[in-house]
Write an enzyme that holds these catalytic residues in place. Sequence first.
Site, PDB file in Angstrom:
ATOM      1  N   SER A 191       0.826  -1.210   0.000  1.00 35.48           N
ATOM      2  CA  SER A 191       0.000   0.000   0.000  1.00 35.48           C
ATOM      3  C   SER A 191       0.862   1.262   0.000  1.00 35.48           C
ATOM      4  O   SER A 191       2.006   1.253   0.457  1.00 35.48           O
ATOM      5  CB  SER A 191      -0.904   0.020   1.229  1.00 35.48           C
ATOM      6  OG  SER A 191      -1.647  -1.165   1.313  1.00 35.48           O
TER       7      SER A 191
HETATM    8  N1  SAH Z   1      -0.173  -4.868   4.316  1.00 31.88           N
HETATM    9  C1  SAH Z   1       0.468  -5.221   3.090  1.00 31.88           C
HETATM   10  C2  SAH Z   1      -0.457  -5.001   1.908  1.00 31.88           C
HETATM   11  C3  SAH Z   1      -0.596  -6.238   1.115  1.00 31.88           C
HETATM   12  S1  SAH Z   1      -1.852  -6.267  -0.098  1.00 31.88           S
HETATM   13  C4  SAH Z   1       1.815  -4.543   2.919  1.00 31.88           C
HETATM   14  O1  SAH Z   1       2.229  -3.740   3.761  1.00 31.88           O
HETATM   15  O2  SAH Z   1       2.485  -4.859   1.951  1.00 31.88           O
HETATM   16  C5  SAH Z   1      -3.102  -7.236   0.702  1.00 31.88           C
HETATM   17  C6  SAH Z   1      -2.750  -8.642   1.030  1.00 31.88           C
HETATM   18  O3  SAH Z   1      -3.943  -9.246   1.551  1.00 31.88           O
HETATM   19  C7  SAH Z   1      -2.317  -9.515  -0.132  1.00 31.88           C
HETATM   20  O4  SAH Z   1      -1.047 -10.018   0.140  1.00 31.88           O
HETATM   21  C8  SAH Z   1      -3.369 -10.621  -0.185  1.00 31.88           C
HETATM   22  O5  SAH Z   1      -2.841 -11.894  -0.543  1.00 31.88           O
HETATM   23  C9  SAH Z   1      -3.870 -10.618   1.248  1.00 31.88           C
HETATM   24  N2  SAH Z   1      -5.194 -11.229   1.463  1.00 31.88           N
HETATM   25  C10 SAH Z   1      -6.311 -11.168   0.694  1.00 31.88           C
HETATM   26  N3  SAH Z   1      -7.314 -11.880   1.253  1.00 31.88           N
HETATM   27  C11 SAH Z   1      -6.827 -12.368   2.431  1.00 31.88           C
HETATM   28  C12 SAH Z   1      -7.369 -13.183   3.470  1.00 31.88           C
HETATM   29  N4  SAH Z   1      -8.626 -13.640   3.431  1.00 31.88           N
HETATM   30  N5  SAH Z   1      -6.567 -13.490   4.520  1.00 31.88           N
HETATM   31  C13 SAH Z   1      -5.302 -13.064   4.596  1.00 31.88           C
HETATM   32  N6  SAH Z   1      -4.722 -12.299   3.638  1.00 31.88           N
HETATM   33  C14 SAH Z   1      -5.470 -11.949   2.577  1.00 31.88           C
END
Ligand code: SAH
Length: 245
Positions: free
Chosen positions: A89
């Site tokens: 993000s």
């Molecule tokens: N907080 C992260 C942002 C990652 S993007 C950072 O700092 O980089 C969002 C993430 O949510 C992705 O990696 C995706 O695989 C994950 N995601 C989506 N659905 C999910 C679920 N049900 N449980 C856990 N992770 C999930």
Amino acid sequence: MVTRRTPPDPVSVGAARHTVRPSVPEGLGLASDSARRRMVEGLRAIGIRDADVLAAMEQVPRHQFVEPGLASRAYEDVALPIGHGQTISRPSTVARMLEMAVASVPRGQRRTAKALEVGTGCGYQAAVLAALFGEVVSIERVRGLHETARTNLRPLRLPNLRLAFGDGRLGAPSSAPFDAIVVAAAGDAIPDDLLTQMQVPGRLLAPVVRQGGQALHLVERVSRDSWQLTVLDSVRFVPLRAGTV
Ligand code: SAH
């Protein structure tokens, strides 16, 4: 403005490190420190006020969480690809969400408070959370990303952060209740399990799919049986998916 038109170039980062302080290890150079300070000035300029959030974001080396080819853009206010079709993000999004997430915990009590992150991705936001809260659990459903986050986070040695592989929609019941829950992916609704794992008072921030777009939702648990919803600005996150891969 957070967006930087002239991001630090990793070559010049390396060169500056070489001439100024040759023994500084990879990733801890003076140039990345100053790029990060400028990023934090940008966050202040867009209205981020919480001193703990600003300090945490000044501390965590975001360039160590992106692919080496993108490290030069790590301190721009942009979302960047992290593999598996997912993104890290934007710093301004992380700062806004975390500022709202910590708001129900008085400053002196944050080091004993607990936070949950759904969607570890590359682990960046988890590291920022670990600088803010006493105990953090972060869950990721894509095994490859869960492992990447583990690798990225290892050098930071954060004993108060636990990474879990699983479907984050179910939360982490054994560690609940949480003073703050931050969901980094957009679902059609906020999962009930997350609502019941909130502390009273506690806050949850989650993007939710709404009218063809997404809006950031703030939920405050005001008592055992009541939750207050505030719909905030429109956002764009990757989808919240069921199960693990
Ligand atoms: N907080 C992260 C942002 C990652 S993007 C950072 O700092 O980089 C969002 C993430 O949510 C992705 O990696 C995706 O695989 C994950 N995601 C989506 N659905 C999910 C679920 N049900 N449980 C856990 N992770 C999930």
